[in-house]
Design a protein around this motif. Sequence first.
Motif, PDB file in Angstrom:
ATOM      1  N   MET A 191      47.399  36.456  37.604  1.00  0.00           N
ATOM      2  CA  MET A 191      47.607  36.834  36.845  1.00  0.00           C
ATOM      3  C   MET A 191      46.863  38.495  36.226  1.00  0.00           C
ATOM      4  O   MET A 191      45.678  37.878  36.384  1.00  0.00           O
ATOM      5  CB  MET A 191      47.984  36.360  35.659  1.00  0.00           C
ATOM      6  CG  MET A 191      47.043  35.520  34.759  1.00  0.00           C
ATOM      7  SD  MET A 191      46.883  33.888  35.508  1.00  0.00           S
ATOM      8  CE  MET A 191      48.245  33.144  35.432  1.00  0.00           C
ATOM      9  N   PRO A 192      47.669  39.630  36.576  1.00  0.00           N
ATOM     10  CA  PRO A 192      47.008  40.769  36.029  1.00  0.00           C
ATOM     11  C   PRO A 192      46.500  40.659  34.807  1.00  0.00           C
ATOM     12  O   PRO A 192      45.466  41.117  34.612  1.00  0.00           O
ATOM     13  CB  PRO A 192      47.931  41.788  35.693  1.00  0.00           C
ATOM     14  CG  PRO A 192      48.584  41.201  36.475  1.00  0.00           C
ATOM     15  CD  PRO A 192      49.196  40.119  36.747  1.00  0.00           C
ATOM     16  N   LYS A 193      46.316  39.682  33.876  1.00  0.00           N
ATOM     17  CA  LYS A 193      46.061  39.630  32.118  1.00  0.00           C
ATOM     18  C   LYS A 193      46.159  38.466  31.461  1.00  0.00           C
ATOM     19  O   LYS A 193      46.609  37.607  31.296  1.00  0.00           O
ATOM     20  CB  LYS A 193      46.545  40.859  31.335  1.00  0.00           C
ATOM     21  CG  LYS A 193      46.824  42.512  31.970  1.00  0.00           C
ATOM     22  CD  LYS A 193      47.856  42.507  30.376  1.00  0.00           C
ATOM     23  CE  LYS A 193      47.277  44.084  30.380  1.00  0.00           C
ATOM     24  NZ  LYS A 193      47.656  45.008  29.271  1.00  0.00           N
ATOM     25  N   HIS A 218      38.184  39.342  38.175  1.00  0.00           N
ATOM     26  CA  HIS A 218      38.617  39.411  40.157  1.00  0.00           C
ATOM     27  C   HIS A 218      40.480  38.657  39.516  1.00  0.00           C
ATOM     28  O   HIS A 218      40.774  37.628  39.614  1.00  0.00           O
ATOM     29  CB  HIS A 218      38.526  38.411  41.244  1.00  0.00           C
ATOM     30  CG  HIS A 218      39.555  38.895  42.629  1.00  0.00           C
ATOM     31  ND1 HIS A 218      40.266  38.558  42.443  1.00  0.00           N
ATOM     32  CD2 HIS A 218      38.532  39.486  43.476  1.00  0.00           C
ATOM     33  CE1 HIS A 218      40.802  38.907  44.277  1.00  0.00           C
ATOM     34  NE2 HIS A 218      39.204  39.415  44.298  1.00  0.00           N
ATOM     35  N   PHE A 219      41.307  39.677  39.025  1.00  0.00           N
ATOM     36  CA  PHE A 219      42.524  39.125  39.065  1.00  0.00           C
ATOM     37  C   PHE A 219      43.906  40.105  39.056  1.00  0.00           C
ATOM     38  O   PHE A 219      43.493  40.959  40.462  1.00  0.00           O
ATOM     39  CB  PHE A 219      42.300  39.649  37.141  1.00  0.00           C
ATOM     40  CG  PHE A 219      41.575  39.456  35.625  1.00  0.00           C
ATOM     41  CD1 PHE A 219      40.885  37.684  36.507  1.00  0.00           C
ATOM     42  CD2 PHE A 219      41.266  39.924  35.235  1.00  0.00           C
ATOM     43  CE1 PHE A 219      40.010  37.690  35.006  1.00  0.00           C
ATOM     44  CE2 PHE A 219      40.641  39.310  34.423  1.00  0.00           C
ATOM     45  CZ  PHE A 219      39.801  37.975  34.432  1.00  0.00           C
ATOM     46  N   GLY A 220      44.956  39.385  39.640  1.00  0.00           N
ATOM     47  CA  GLY A 220      46.152  40.503  40.049  1.00  0.00           C
ATOM     48  C   GLY A 220      46.618  39.897  41.375  1.00  0.00           C
ATOM     49  O   GLY A 220      47.220  40.038  41.665  1.00  0.00           O
ATOM     50  N   LYS A 221      45.414  38.859  42.418  1.00  0.00           N
ATOM     51  CA  LYS A 221      45.947  38.942  42.764  1.00  0.00           C
ATOM     52  C   LYS A 221      46.547  36.921  43.085  1.00  0.00           C
ATOM     53  O   LYS A 221      45.611  36.161  42.621  1.00  0.00           O
ATOM     54  CB  LYS A 221      44.397  39.055  44.391  1.00  0.00           C
ATOM     55  CG  LYS A 221      44.769  39.890  44.967  1.00  0.00           C
ATOM     56  CD  LYS A 221      43.424  40.664  45.481  1.00  0.00           C
ATOM     57  CE  LYS A 221      43.640  42.376  45.644  1.00  0.00           C
ATOM     58  NZ  LYS A 221      42.312  42.531  46.627  1.00  0.00           N
ATOM     59  N   LYS A 222      47.476  37.205  43.637  1.00  0.00           N
ATOM     60  CA  LYS A 222      47.760  35.580  44.209  1.00  0.00           C
ATOM     61  C   LYS A 222      47.051  34.623  45.014  1.00  0.00           C
ATOM     62  O   LYS A 222      46.268  35.295  45.694  1.00  0.00           O
ATOM     63  CB  LYS A 222      49.898  35.546  44.469  1.00  0.00           C
ATOM     64  CG  LYS A 222      49.695  35.549  43.669  1.00  0.00           C
ATOM     65  CD  LYS A 222      51.176  35.405  44.650  1.00  0.00           C
ATOM     66  CE  LYS A 222      52.621  36.015  43.772  1.00  0.00           C
ATOM     67  NZ  LYS A 222      54.232  35.695  44.346  1.00  0.00           N
TER      68      LYS A 222
END
Length: 389
Positions: A191-193, A218-222
């Motif tokens: 999740m982005p946040k 490292h956020f926001g990438k499945k």
Amino acid sequence: MKKVLVLGGGFAGIESAIYLRKNNFDVTLVSDRDFFYIYPTSIWVPTGETKFKDICVELIKLQDAHGFKIIIDPVRSIEAKEHRVTLKSGRVMDDYDYLVIAIGASKMKAKGIEHTLSICGAPEQSLLIKDRVQELVEKGSGKIAFGFGGNPNDTSAVRGGPGFELLFNVHNLLKKKGIRENYELTFFAPMPKPGARMGEKALKMMDMFFERTMVKKHFGKKIKAFQNDGVIFEDDSKLESDFTMFIPAGDGHEIIKDSDLPKNAAGFVKIDDFCRVEGFEYIYAVGDVAAIEGPEWRAKQGHIAEVMARNAAHNINEQENNADNHKGYQEHLNILCVMDSGDGAAFVYRDEKKAKMIPLPILGHWLKKGWGKYCRLSKLGRIPRIPGL
């Protein structure tokens, strides 16, 4: 004396059994292990600050303290319409007036998940994490990744707090040893946040924690897959790691998915506000096994499981006495924790009206340590229970 069968020996199951006994029911508790595990304090096992045995409470001691009966035997199946529970040994449990289901949740199974360990997995995994951390300490350098995932079918089934706590405790351990600069620590999440459910103030403070402790994000990438040397994301980029600690999101328990109980899209048991299973007058579900309704930020935590358990015990007693003063769980939904960092902590709270995160340098760490001892002693009935704790 009416009989209640409680399935599960975690926070929800133990609390249900204790409060049902207070209401003079004949209670039998079924668990797949012979001890109650205090998960919130397991974060210190990998760093050696706490011994594994010190966060385990033998069920036989809880039985002696409260008078419920215990059966150590995993549940194999639940046939609600047939009024029958079958255990792994083949034993059939059908001599009960009420059933309380508290067997927790299963975990989302990402490709390559066997290359990770989870601080929220089987209790013994905390010892395996300790071994992996110690190996890297002896090596003198390395890359460690900490993360958690989500369940798109149920946003309440995310448990990220222990991941943050373990990360900061490992950072603190390496710092004490004077070797922190030799390690690359990264926190990742799809999740982005991650942590947004705690509120905007908490997010800003978490960013400060990451910056102060030199932890990469490292956020926001499945997540596409895990490998023995890192994490692969949806764009085929790779986060290299000598060891990956990952907390999968909760998913409906396999036993529930295979049962005739009503379920939501994620496989959690559908209940009403009083924790009674939809369509079944004498069956209740509490804790992680249940589909919790409420605001988007709602989260499955131990204290919510205990509120549900106490309410279920109360409501069963009301039902048995043909009374209607039932208690609901939704009015008690909040996020509440002391997020430990090894050298301090932060108090986190959120409800419908407010969200806050208060730093507790030094003192917070010892407050959480004290809570662990309080949890053990209060469960054993050796000290009074403080409302809300």
